[in-house]
Design an enzyme around this catalytic site. Sequence first.
Site, PDB file in Angstrom:
ATOM      1  N   HIS A  11      -2.609 -43.337  11.552  1.00  0.00           N
ATOM      2  CA  HIS A  11      -3.842 -42.453  10.262  1.00  0.00           C
ATOM      3  C   HIS A  11      -1.706 -43.141   8.741  1.00  0.00           C
ATOM      4  O   HIS A  11      -1.333 -43.269   9.282  1.00  0.00           O
ATOM      5  CB  HIS A  11      -3.485 -41.315  10.935  1.00  0.00           C
ATOM      6  CG  HIS A  11      -2.538 -40.259  10.538  1.00  0.00           C
ATOM      7  ND1 HIS A  11      -1.872 -40.089   9.954  1.00  0.00           N
ATOM      8  CD2 HIS A  11      -2.007 -39.665  12.365  1.00  0.00           C
ATOM      9  CE1 HIS A  11      -0.981 -39.012  10.847  1.00  0.00           C
ATOM     10  NE2 HIS A  11      -0.830 -39.368  11.895  1.00  0.00           N
ATOM     11  N   GLU A  86      -1.560 -36.942  19.533  1.00  0.00           N
ATOM     12  CA  GLU A  86      -0.344 -37.432  19.145  1.00  0.00           C
ATOM     13  C   GLU A  86       0.514 -36.131  20.571  1.00  0.00           C
ATOM     14  O   GLU A  86      -1.282 -35.676  21.179  1.00  0.00           O
ATOM     15  CB  GLU A  86      -0.630 -36.253  18.268  1.00  0.00           C
ATOM     16  CG  GLU A  86       1.643 -36.209  17.869  1.00  0.00           C
ATOM     17  CD  GLU A  86       2.270 -37.497  17.814  1.00  0.00           C
ATOM     18  OE1 GLU A  86       2.505 -38.253  18.901  1.00  0.00           O
ATOM     19  OE2 GLU A  86       2.367 -38.555  16.363  1.00  0.00           O
TER      20      GLU A  86
END
Length: 214
Positions: A11, A86
């Site tokens: 990202h 994550e």
Amino acid sequence: MTTTRFCLVRHGETDWNAERRLQGHTDIELNTRGLAQATQMARALKNMNFEFDVLYTSDLQRARQTAKAIESLYSVSAIGHSALRERNLGALQGLTLNEAPHIEPDLWQAHLSRDIHQEMRGGESILQFSSRIKFALDEIQKSHAGKTILLVSHGGALDMMYRIASNQALDSEKVVAVPNASLNWISHDGLGWKVENWADTSHLDSLALDNLDL
């Protein structure tokens, strides 16, 4: 033999990235620079005539916002997948690299030493994180065997994918960078994983930050 290719995208930048603050599962949005990086990344894929069969993204908004730049240019819809998040860093989440050693010294030491069993009090151990990422990768590979998959995720998650594809030990020191909005390539030939190319940021107009995962 049927080869399945993955283009892995981290990202774009967030304010917490810039502050060197551990994000984990905390749902932080992209900052202005991160939005620009996402646009540059998507345009680079389009300019290289990159074609893919399916787009996956972590369901956290920093990944979803990055995937949205791809969706806009390619007129596709991303599939959100919570297993691509994550690592959950538990009590370390929200702390900067300077704060963590003072506020959570024991957990920080376990993090530094890559203790694969330490769950970070409310978070995941490296072993649990690895199992989650490997399950997601294997599931996606089997569902789209022989196809090209574009996948948007996170720095620690992509580092784990590198470890899986290169057979790097879970407790060994980090050996690759995973910059914001970078392009990273792995493949599966039906028998095993292989790293093809890593940490390409040539499409960005300025330096990108590496991930904080150790």
